[in-house]
Design an enzyme around this catalytic site. Sequence first.
Site, PDB file in Angstrom:
ATOM      1  N   SER A 254      12.009 -14.725  16.981  1.00 14.97           N
ATOM      2  CA  SER A 254      11.960 -13.264  17.128  1.00 14.97           C
ATOM      3  C   SER A 254      10.587 -12.713  16.794  1.00 14.97           C
ATOM      4  CB  SER A 254      13.001 -12.655  16.193  1.00 14.97           C
ATOM      5  OG  SER A 254      12.699 -11.303  15.946  1.00 14.97           O
ATOM      6  N   LYS A 255      10.208 -11.718  17.547  1.00 16.21           N
ATOM      7  CA  LYS A 255       8.918 -11.070  17.308  1.00 16.21           C
ATOM      8  C   LYS A 255       8.870 -10.387  15.941  1.00 16.21           C
ATOM      9  CE  LYS A 255       5.998  -9.358  21.081  1.00 16.21           C
ATOM     10  NZ  LYS A 255       4.805  -9.842  20.465  1.00 16.21           N
TER      11      LYS A 255
END
Length: 525
Positions: A254-255
């Site tokens: 995930s960013k």
Amino acid sequence: MSTVRTRFAPSPTGYMHIGGMRTALFNWLWARHNGGQFILRIDDTDQERNIAAALDPILQAFKWLDLNWDEGPEVDGDFGPYFQSERNDLYRATVDKLLAEGKAYYCYDTPEQIQADREAAQSEKRNYLNIRRSLELTESEKEQYAAEGRAAVVRLLVPRDQKIQIDDAVRGHVEFDAGLMPDPVILRANGTPLYNLATVVDDAQMQITHVIRAEEHLSNTPVQVLIYQALGYDLPQFAHIPFVAAPGGKEKLSKRKLDKYRKSPQFKKMFDKADAVFPRIGLENAEGLDPVMVEYYEKIGYLPEAILNALARLGWSLDDKTEIMSLDTIVENFTLDRVVKAAAGLDPDKLLSFQAHWMNQLSLDQKVEMCSPFLVKAGLVEDAADEATNQKIGQVITGMEDRLKIASDILDFDEFFIADDKLEYDSKAFKKRIRKSDDAVPLLGKIKDQLAAADDFSADALDKLLHDFVEAEGIGMGQIIHALRVSVSGKATGIGMFDCLSILGKESCVRRIDRAMALAQSDEN
Ligand code: GLU
């Protein structure tokens, strides 16, 4: 059997997530494996920002990887429009139909009422279900609400006596009890559709046969199945594939976790590489590129073949041993029954090993073509490099051997392209090999004279020249070679010494040795 039609339905976010790309790839592969169609549909119902700007990196990622779509943005098709924001009439008509058939209802409950219902359910320890009081309203009560401007959403009327059965191609048989499901909202008070409704309307109307998507959507699937059934449509084959995890394989990549990745031993190298490369090639907003995005790999010099190979192996296998596969091989062998249930962790080292393999498959000319843009952008060679420069790039690449993995690795060998008077010396190496060595400067002076007098500057001739030199001086090779390397390249390590001298050529070598000797005798550095 009907033609296989798959789709990928990204929400335009301004970048292409590497995990999303894997989902897209699996859809593309399944369509291609079956000679079917792959559709790109843009889930932009919730979009407020500029769609074109947010979509562009997504389309660019497909183009870079050469994953073509048969229908969708830019190519259109028979089932368009392919932007959900342009399909509102269809969603509205579908909702009206469900309302008319009594399969959906306007719900006038206020948020406070719903909250109170939920709390009551909780305190009585029962599962929350909608009270459905709006179904009891008379026409005049509804009119009165409308006149008051009271907001009404449309909810699907869940048939509570049903078991919902899904035969998922990856997860197997999954059952949900409709009796436990609240009535889902399908149309907001402002008339916009919810994801579950829009998705079903589109998947059905676009005749999608296989819905291959991330497993996080498995929980949406029962609602979608109920909508299919309410509309009298056949179900597609669902395949919920595991998420792409961060290295280690536990949590979804995930960013939002970038700060953590930056410090992780596996990812650190990727961030360090980005920090080293992007500023040098003048990439605007380089700090905005990270290894969660497909664009990172394109911009830093990975090959599409390597990314496709790596993504295919994230959750799918041909057998229990094959790692290296061309896209053709993958297309030929791709089946959903070989998709695994467990999350697959993105492994930067493995990715690099795929890249090394595919880079190695290129001809020298192709490698030159891959690497040159990095030298151009870094201002080290002219845009349309002359024949001699191109040849030099080829020689450096040959000399790099397997040190060339990512195209931007060429920037680690900038000593061959920099002007002699701009060469920077690694101060640690310079101190150790030249300044602190008693005989380095006199030896450099002697070898420089010999190099200046050499007729033949080929690597072989230089090999002989240096061996003759150390023999005549009665020294070991180590006593001159390190000082010589630092003098001509500025660095402690690099490609083979004789190749290095030969590529630089006589004039550069002589000038650089002169500069190093002068520097050693001055007080600087
Ligand atoms: N826009 C949704 C997503 O990106 C699509 C989900 C689906 O494939 O149904 O997650």
